[in-house]
Design a protein around this motif. Structure first.
Motif, PDB file in Angstrom:
ATOM      1  N   GLU A  93      -2.423   2.157   0.006  1.00  0.00           N
ATOM      2  CA  GLU A  93      -1.776   3.140   0.875  1.00  0.00           C
ATOM      3  C   GLU A  93      -2.780   3.924   1.701  1.00  0.00           C
ATOM      4  OE1 GLU A  93       0.454   5.518  -1.804  1.00  0.00           O
ATOM      5  OE2 GLU A  93       1.868   3.923  -2.352  1.00  0.00           O
ATOM      6  N   SER A  94      -4.040   3.902   1.290  1.00  0.00           N
ATOM      7  CA  SER A  94      -5.087   4.613   2.025  1.00  0.00           C
ATOM      8  C   SER A  94      -5.525   3.813   3.256  1.00  0.00           C
ATOM      9  CB  SER A  94      -6.296   4.843   1.119  1.00  0.00           C
ATOM     10  OG  SER A  94      -7.386   5.362   1.844  1.00  0.00           O
ATOM     11  N   ASP A  95      -5.925   4.510   4.274  1.00  0.00           N
ATOM     12  CA  ASP A  95      -6.416   3.855   5.497  1.00  0.00           C
ATOM     13  C   ASP A  95      -7.928   3.694   5.497  1.00  0.00           C
ATOM     14  OD1 ASP A  95      -3.914   3.559   6.672  1.00  0.00           O
ATOM     15  OD2 ASP A  95      -3.970   5.582   7.519  1.00  0.00           O
ATOM     16  N   LYS A  96      -8.597   4.221   4.471  1.00  0.00           N
ATOM     17  CA  LYS A  96     -10.056   4.193   4.490  1.00  0.00           C
ATOM     18  C   LYS A  96     -10.595   2.952   3.790  1.00  0.00           C
ATOM     19  CE  LYS A  96     -10.773   6.900   0.256  1.00  0.00           C
ATOM     20  NZ  LYS A  96     -11.409   8.102  -0.307  1.00  0.00           N
ATOM     21  N   PRO A  97     -11.846   2.596   4.061  1.00  0.00           N
ATOM     22  CA  PRO A  97     -12.466   1.441   3.389  1.00  0.00           C
ATOM     23  C   PRO A  97     -12.585   1.699   1.888  1.00  0.00           C
ATOM     24  CG  PRO A  97     -13.732   2.091   5.323  1.00  0.00           C
ATOM     25  CD  PRO A  97     -12.744   3.190   5.071  1.00  0.00           C
ATOM     26  N   LEU A  98     -12.555   0.626   1.120  1.00  0.00           N
ATOM     27  CA  LEU A  98     -12.799   0.745  -0.311  1.00  0.00           C
ATOM     28  C   LEU A  98     -13.306  -0.588  -0.849  1.00  0.00           C
ATOM     29  CD1 LEU A  98     -10.371  -0.744  -2.204  1.00  0.00           C
ATOM     30  CD2 LEU A  98      -9.047   1.148  -1.271  1.00  0.00           C
ATOM     31  N   LEU A  99     -14.021  -0.492  -1.960  1.00  0.00           N
ATOM     32  CA  LEU A  99     -14.525  -1.681  -2.658  1.00  0.00           C
ATOM     33  C   LEU A  99     -13.907  -1.702  -4.041  1.00  0.00           C
ATOM     34  CD1 LEU A  99     -16.489  -4.118  -2.875  1.00  0.00           C
ATOM     35  CD2 LEU A  99     -18.181  -2.512  -3.806  1.00  0.00           C
ATOM     36  N   LEU A 100     -13.240  -2.792  -4.366  1.00  0.00           N
ATOM     37  CA  LEU A 100     -12.653  -2.969  -5.687  1.00  0.00           C
ATOM     38  C   LEU A 100     -13.446  -4.041  -6.421  1.00  0.00           C
ATOM     39  CD1 LEU A 100      -8.894  -3.015  -6.524  1.00  0.00           C
ATOM     40  CD2 LEU A 100     -10.447  -4.610  -7.640  1.00  0.00           C
ATOM     41  N   ILE A 101     -14.065  -3.637  -7.532  1.00  0.00           N
ATOM     42  CA  ILE A 101     -14.876  -4.548  -8.345  1.00  0.00           C
ATOM     43  C   ILE A 101     -14.040  -4.945  -9.559  1.00  0.00           C
ATOM     44  CG2 ILE A 101     -17.013  -4.810  -9.656  1.00  0.00           C
ATOM     45  CD1 ILE A 101     -18.044  -2.361  -7.917  1.00  0.00           C
ATOM     46  N   ASN A 102     -13.662  -6.203  -9.627  1.00  0.00           N
ATOM     47  CA  ASN A 102     -12.814  -6.673 -10.716  1.00  0.00           C
ATOM     48  C   ASN A 102     -13.664  -7.360 -11.779  1.00  0.00           C
ATOM     49  OD1 ASN A 102     -10.669  -7.515 -12.297  1.00  0.00           O
ATOM     50  ND2 ASN A 102     -10.196  -9.280 -11.023  1.00  0.00           N
ATOM     51  N   GLN A 103     -13.584  -6.853 -13.008  1.00  0.00           N
ATOM     52  CA  GLN A 103     -14.263  -7.486 -14.147  1.00  0.00           C
ATOM     53  C   GLN A 103     -13.276  -7.951 -15.203  1.00  0.00           C
ATOM     54  OE1 GLN A 103     -17.468  -4.988 -15.845  1.00  0.00           O
ATOM     55  NE2 GLN A 103     -18.800  -6.688 -15.296  1.00  0.00           N
ATOM     56  N   SER A 104     -12.008  -7.970 -14.874  1.00  0.00           N
ATOM     57  CA  SER A 104     -10.963  -8.276 -15.851  1.00  0.00           C
ATOM     58  C   SER A 104     -10.716  -9.775 -15.950  1.00  0.00           C
ATOM     59  CB  SER A 104      -9.660  -7.576 -15.455  1.00  0.00           C
ATOM     60  OG  SER A 104      -9.869  -6.214 -15.169  1.00  0.00           O
ATOM     61  N   ASN A 105     -10.287 -10.206 -17.109  1.00  0.00           N
ATOM     62  CA  ASN A 105      -9.953 -11.608 -17.337  1.00  0.00           C
ATOM     63  C   ASN A 105      -8.469 -11.823 -17.040  1.00  0.00           C
ATOM     64  OD1 ASN A 105      -9.669 -14.246 -18.230  1.00  0.00           O
ATOM     65  ND2 ASN A 105      -9.624 -13.663 -20.394  1.00  0.00           N
ATOM     66  N   PHE A 106      -8.120 -11.803 -15.757  1.00  0.00           N
ATOM     67  CA  PHE A 106      -6.739 -12.011 -15.337  1.00  0.00           C
ATOM     68  C   PHE A 106      -6.440 -13.468 -14.994  1.00  0.00           C
ATOM     69  CE2 PHE A 106      -6.842  -7.413 -13.633  1.00  0.00           C
ATOM     70  CZ  PHE A 106      -6.422  -6.903 -14.856  1.00  0.00           C
ATOM     71  N   GLY A 107      -7.465 -14.306 -14.985  1.00  0.00           N
ATOM     72  CA  GLY A 107      -7.260 -15.706 -14.659  1.00  0.00           C
ATOM     73  C   GLY A 107      -7.792 -16.061 -13.277  1.00  0.00           C
ATOM     74  N   VAL A 108      -7.965 -17.354 -13.049  1.00  0.00           N
ATOM     75  CA  VAL A 108      -8.500 -17.847 -11.781  1.00  0.00           C
ATOM     76  C   VAL A 108      -7.470 -17.624 -10.672  1.00  0.00           C
ATOM     77  CG1 VAL A 108      -9.344 -19.866 -10.544  1.00  0.00           C
ATOM     78  CG2 VAL A 108      -9.911 -19.556 -12.967  1.00  0.00           C
ATOM     79  N   GLY A 109      -7.891 -16.946  -9.612  1.00  0.00           N
ATOM     80  CA  GLY A 109      -7.014 -16.658  -8.491  1.00  0.00           C
ATOM     81  C   GLY A 109      -6.488 -15.242  -8.480  1.00  0.00           C
ATOM     82  N   ASP A 119      -6.092  -4.390   2.919  1.00  0.00           N
ATOM     83  CA  ASP A 119      -6.234  -4.654   4.357  1.00  0.00           C
ATOM     84  C   ASP A 119      -7.710  -4.858   4.684  1.00  0.00           C
ATOM     85  OD1 ASP A 119      -6.212  -4.736   7.118  1.00  0.00           O
ATOM     86  OD2 ASP A 119      -4.741  -3.118   7.326  1.00  0.00           O
ATOM     87  N   GLU A 120      -8.083  -6.108   4.893  1.00  0.00           N
ATOM     88  CA  GLU A 120      -9.488  -6.402   5.195  1.00  0.00           C
ATOM     89  C   GLU A 120      -9.935  -5.765   6.501  1.00  0.00           C
ATOM     90  OE1 GLU A 120     -10.328 -10.550   5.025  1.00  0.00           O
ATOM     91  OE2 GLU A 120      -9.334 -10.846   3.094  1.00  0.00           O
ATOM     92  N   SER A 121      -9.018  -5.623   7.444  1.00  0.00           N
ATOM     93  CA  SER A 121      -9.383  -5.035   8.739  1.00  0.00           C
ATOM     94  C   SER A 121      -9.808  -3.577   8.602  1.00  0.00           C
ATOM     95  CB  SER A 121      -8.212  -5.142   9.716  1.00  0.00           C
ATOM     96  OG  SER A 121      -7.130  -4.320   9.310  1.00  0.00           O
ATOM     97  N   LYS A 122      -9.419  -2.945   7.490  1.00  0.00           N
ATOM     98  CA  LYS A 122      -9.810  -1.555   7.224  1.00  0.00           C
ATOM     99  C   LYS A 122     -11.051  -1.484   6.324  1.00  0.00           C
ATOM    100  CE  LYS A 122      -5.030   0.103   7.483  1.00  0.00           C
ATOM    101  NZ  LYS A 122      -3.909   0.711   6.713  1.00  0.00           N
ATOM    102  N   GLY A 123     -11.627  -2.645   6.032  1.00  0.00           N
ATOM    103  CA  GLY A 123     -12.808  -2.662   5.168  1.00  0.00           C
ATOM    104  C   GLY A 123     -12.466  -2.526   3.702  1.00  0.00           C
ATOM    105  N   GLN A 124     -11.302  -3.015   3.305  1.00  0.00           N
ATOM    106  CA  GLN A 124     -10.885  -2.967   1.910  1.00  0.00           C
ATOM    107  C   GLN A 124     -11.103  -4.331   1.269  1.00  0.00           C
ATOM    108  OE1 GLN A 124      -6.800  -1.644   2.197  1.00  0.00           O
ATOM    109  NE2 GLN A 124      -7.376   0.486   2.598  1.00  0.00           N
ATOM    110  N   TYR A 125     -12.051  -4.389   0.340  1.00  0.00           N
ATOM    111  CA  TYR A 125     -12.484  -5.679  -0.190  1.00  0.00           C
ATOM    112  C   TYR A 125     -12.430  -5.715  -1.723  1.00  0.00           C
ATOM    113  CZ  TYR A 125     -14.476  -6.129   4.499  1.00  0.00           C
ATOM    114  OH  TYR A 125     -14.656  -6.176   5.856  1.00  0.00           O
ATOM    115  N   VAL A 126     -12.193  -6.921  -2.228  1.00  0.00           N
ATOM    116  CA  VAL A 126     -12.269  -7.186  -3.664  1.00  0.00           C
ATOM    117  C   VAL A 126     -13.439  -8.135  -3.918  1.00  0.00           C
ATOM    118  CG1 VAL A 126     -11.109  -8.193  -5.674  1.00  0.00           C
ATOM    119  CG2 VAL A 126      -9.772  -6.898  -3.990  1.00  0.00           C
ATOM    120  N   VAL A 127     -14.257  -7.812  -4.916  1.00  0.00           N
ATOM    121  CA  VAL A 127     -15.268  -8.749  -5.397  1.00  0.00           C
ATOM    122  C   VAL A 127     -15.011  -8.981  -6.880  1.00  0.00           C
ATOM    123  CG1 VAL A 127     -16.995  -8.026  -3.710  1.00  0.00           C
ATOM    124  CG2 VAL A 127     -16.957  -6.955  -5.965  1.00  0.00           C
TER     125      VAL A 127
END
Length: 421
Positions: A93-109, A119-127
């Motif tokens: 819901e935020s319009d600002k950039p953010l980095l989400l670092i996932n270390q959870s075992n949720f499965g491939v994909g 929203d990648e266009s807002k600089g919101q990324y998951v690694v």
């Protein structure tokens, strides 16, 4: 930097402790005494570091500010994927950039699915940053990683993560970049190969018993081949660990769904059989009558250095002995509190603060966890304390000749040619 850490896995608490120690403000949404109340309390250095972070006001409980951070570190249980998606929906819901670092075992994909909600266009990324920490060594491994495995499709996200982790690698560690899906799968692959080595050496130990040869000589001979090495090649009565088992079960599911393979499923089934080896050996020694007997147990944690008993091979033995009406005198350097919570008020179990006290008046000693303090005991003292001098060694810790010289009947895995009954 302001970082929000979400989840209750060991890796979440290690991240809180280490990132706070290097000057970051760490937010979480609710008050949580998990490291004090659970098996995490025994993780070397963790509790002290968490307490220091709280004292220095680097660990901050604020549900509103936790949602406002620029960096979100997620290390949740494998069953909490819906919870993670709800969190990411709120972050999106935020319009600002953010980095989400996932270390959870949720499965491939799973990380790709989380990325699709941002929203990648807002600089919101998951690694995806694979959790390769080992219980008992996690603080040290986070601070001094041998390598960094990073799953990311965006260079800017990779650079942000490396910047955050720079105090821990200082540009001197190998960095392996791959896609998020590849990074999610690599932990399954690592866990699988380690389990295969453990399962293989246990199968060889069983075969050595049948052939009348010594598994220790075979194992030492195998390790002279540089292609094999010595890691995870010690026979024992099964492996455990909640996270280790979860990754194996996940890999088994993937193989079954994608290839129709039961390869890892067979390994897991055989491991459950191996867990029963100490009980089966004791059952046979006493000719199928264990009622009204008392047994000493050394070690219930799934491995040395931890207090976690979840999926520990010792639990299979304890449950089987309790079902036979036996009384148990149990010692473990770290896991007694966790064990007491698992068997509250059980009159058949007595927890002992000293390992030798557990042997007093017992009909046998079962060694189920390879704690260092069990490695070189006083066998003459043990023989004098046991009603019937008998040791069932589920970790192959001892020299059969030394044990037997104290007048103790000794059983271990893959060395029946050296043991006497």
């Amino acid at each position: 930097m302001k970082i929000s850490v979400w989840g209750h896995e060991l890796s979440a608490w290690i991240a809180r402790a280490q990132l706070a120690a290097y000057g970051n403000d760490i937010y979480h949404a609710v008050a949580d005494n998990e490291p004090i109340e659970s098996h995490l309390r025994s993780e070397p250095g963790l509790l002290t570091s968490i307490q220091a972070a709280e004292f220095n006001q680097r660990l901050i409980i604020d549900p509103h500010k936790a949602l406002e951070s620029d960096v979100h570190w997620i290390a949740m249980e494998s069953s909490a994927f819906d919870e993670a998606k709800t969190l990411v929906e709120r972050l999106a819901e935020s319009d600002k950039p953010l980095l989400l670092i996932n270390q959870s075992n949720f499965g491939v994909g799973a990380s790709d699915e989380l990325q699709s909600m941002l929203d990648e266009s807002k600089g919101q990324y998951v690694v995806y940053f694979p959790d390769v920490l080992q219980a008992g060594q996690a603080m040290q491994q986070f601070a001094n990683p041998q390598a960094l495995l990073i799953g990311s499709e965006h260079e800017v996200a990779t650079d942000l993560l490396l910047s955050l982790l720079r105090p821990f690698h200082l540009g001197q560690r190998a960095i392996q970049r791959m896609t998020r899906r590849e990074a999610e799968f690599v932990k399954y692959a690592i866990t699988g190969i380690l389990a295969l080595r453990l399962g293989y050496i246990n199968e060889m130990a069983g075969l050595c018993d049948q052939l009348g040869i010594d598994i220790d000589a075979i194992r030492r001979g195998m390790t002279t081949d540089v292609r094999i090495g010595s890691h995870y090649l010690q026979p024992g009565s099964g492996f455990g660990g909640q996270q280790f088992t979860q990754y194996l079960e996940g890999l088994s599911t993937l193989l079954s769904e994608q290839k129709g393979s039961v390869f890892v499923d067979t390994l897991l089934q055989q491991n459950e059989v191996n867990k029963e080896w100490p009980f089966r050996t004791l059952w046979q020694h006493y000719q199928c009558d264990l009622s009204n007997k008392t047994f000493a147990i050394w070690g219930v944690a799934f491995k040395p250095g931890v207090a976690d008993v979840e999926t520990s091979p010792a639990l299979r033995v304890i449950d089987a002995l309790l079902a036979q009406g036996a009384k148990l005198q149990i010692h473990d350097p770290e896991a007694l509190q966790t064990l007491a919570a698992r068997y509250p008020g059980n009159q058949q179990i007595q927890l002992m603060t000293h390992n030798y006290d557990a042997c007093e008046g017992a009909d046998a000693l079962l060694v189920l966890t390879a704690w260092p303090e069990y490695a070189s005991p006083d066998f003459n003292r043990i023989a004098s304390q046991l009603e019937n001098p008998l040791i069932i060694d589920g970790r192959n810790l001892y020299d059969p000749n030394r044990v037997q010289s104290a007048g103790i009947t000794y059983y271990c895995m893959g060395r029946s040619c050296l043991t006497k009954t």
